[in-house]
Motif scaffolding. Structure first.
Motif, PDB file in Angstrom:
ATOM      1  N   SER A  27       0.727  -0.955  -0.087  1.00 31.72           N
ATOM      2  CA  SER A  27       0.375  -0.010   0.172  1.00 31.72           C
ATOM      3  C   SER A  27       1.026   1.310   0.066  1.00 31.72           C
ATOM      4  N   ALA A 170      -3.645  -2.404  -3.166  1.00 33.20           N
ATOM      5  CA  ALA A 170      -3.137  -1.667  -3.268  1.00 33.20           C
ATOM      6  C   ALA A 170      -3.761  -0.579  -4.684  1.00 33.20           C
ATOM      7  N   ARG A 202      -1.752   5.428   4.905  1.00 37.74           N
ATOM      8  CA  ARG A 202      -1.722   4.730   4.095  1.00 37.74           C
ATOM      9  C   ARG A 202      -1.675   3.464   5.205  1.00 37.74           C
TER      10      ARG A 202
END
Length: 293
Positions: A27, A170, A202
Motif C-alpha cells: 500500500s 493497493a 496509508r
C-alpha cells in the motif's frame, strides 16, 4: 492451504495477522503507474485460476436436477449486495481515465471501460451460474472452498487467487488513499515530514480494513455489506445527484419535457440506490449479527 499442508486448524484471523505487514508494504506504492505491473500479473493469475475452476466444474458435468430456478425472497438482498460489490471498481473509473495517455478512448464504444467490464460481467454470471449448478445450495461464499480440499490443483487455485488479490489490494484502495491525502496535503504543504505522514495515513487505512476483516471473517456477508453500503451510495446515488446539480440548468433551457425526463431519470436512480442501501445493509447486518451470536 496452510492447514492442508502444515496440519492443524489455524484460525483464519491468524492468517490475516501474517498478511498485515505485506499489505502495508504494497500500500506504500504511491504511483498508479507502478501498480499497473502488479495488476497485470494478478490478471494472468486470475485467468489461470478460472481455467482450473472451470476444469473442476466440468470434470463432472453440472446438472439442473435438484436446482431451484429462482432463489428465496430472503436471499435477494444478499444477491443485490454481492452484485454491487462486484461492480465496486467504478471508483477507479475517473483515476484511471485521468492517468491515461488518451483519456477520450476510455469511454468510447470500444474503449477501456466497455472492453473490460463486458467480459468481466459475463464471467461473473457464468461462474455464478455454473458454480450453483455444480454445488447447489451448499455452495459457499467462495467457489474455491467448494472444490476438493485434498487435491493439489485446488490448493494452487487458492494460492493464485490469494496472490492476485494481494497484488490488487493497493490498486483497489488507490482512490481512498488519494482522496484522503489530498484533504490533508494542503495543511502539510510546509511540513518537512509530509511523506512520512502520507505513509502513516496509508498504513492507518490498511489497519482499519484489517480490523474489519478480523471482526467479520464471513466473506459472503462482508461482501454484501460493503457492496450495499458503498456502491449504492457512492456508485449509484451520488453520480445521479451530481448530474442533477450540474446539468439541471442546461436541461431547463431545452424545454419542460427534456427537463422532466432528466429529473425522472435521476430520481429513479436515487430511489434504486436507497432501496439497495436500506435492504442490503439491514439484511447483511442482521446476518452478520446472527452468525456472531
Amino acid at each position: 492451504v496452510g492447514d492442508a499442508y502444515l496440519g492443524g486448524n489455524t484460525d483464519v484471523r491468524m492468517y490475516m495477522v501474517y498478511l498485515l505487514i505485506p499489505l502495508i508494504l504494497i500500500s506504500w506504492i504511491r504511483n498508479l503507474k507502478l501498480l499497473a505491473p502488479f495488476s497485470s500479473i494478478a490478471t494472468c493469475m486470475t485467468i489461470v485460476s478460472f481455467t482450473l475452476i472451470f476444469y473442476y466444474i466440468f470434470r463432472e458435468a453440472p446438472s439442473f436436477v435438484g436446482r431451484e430456478p429462482v432463489g428465496t425472497v430472503n436471499s435477494i438482498p444478499l444477491f443485490f449486495g454481492t452484485v454491487l460489490f462486484a461492480m465496486e471498481a467504478i471508483g477507479m473509473v475517473l483515476p484511471l481515465e485521468n492517468e491515461m495517455k488518451n483519456p477520450k478512448k476510455f469511454g468510447s464504444v470500444f474503449g477501456v471501460l466497455n472492453a473490460s467490464m463486458l467480459p468481466i460481467s459475463i464471467l461473473y454470471t457464468v461462474v455464478g451460474l455454473l458454480g450453483y449448478l455444480k454445488y447447489g445450495e451448499n455452495t459457499t461464499g467462495s467457489i474455491t472452498l467448494d472444490m476438493p480440499q485434498t487435491e493439489v490443483l485446488s490448493q494452487v487455485v487458492k494460492l493464485l487467487l490469494s496472490i492476485s488479490i494481494y497484488f490488487t489490494y493497493a490498486l483497489s484502495n488507490y482512490v481512498a488513499f488519494d482522496i484522503l491525502w489530498k484533504g490533508m496535503e494542503q495543511k502539510m504543504e510546509k511540513n518537512e515530514h509530509r511523506i512520512c505522514w502520507e505513509y502513516a495515513l496509508r498504513t492507518s487505512i490498511v489497519i482499519i480494513t484489517f480490523f474489519f476483516a478480523i471482526a467479520i471473517p464471513n466473506l459472503e456477508h462482508l461482501i454484501s455489506l460493503i457492496g450495499a453500503f458503498c456502491l449504492s451510495s457512492v456508485g449509484i446515488a451520488l453520480p445521479a445527484i451530481v448530474s442533477f446539480l450540474t446539468f439541471s440548468d442546461v436541461y431547463k433551457d431545452e424545454g419542460n419535457l427534456r427537463f422532466g425526463l432528466f429529473c425522472l431519470r435521476n430520481l429513479l436512480i436515487i430511489l434504486i440506490a436507497i432501496f439497495a442501501f436500506v435492504i442490503g445493509v439491514s439484511t447483511s447486518l442482521s446476518d452478520i449479527i446472527h452468525h456472531m451470536t
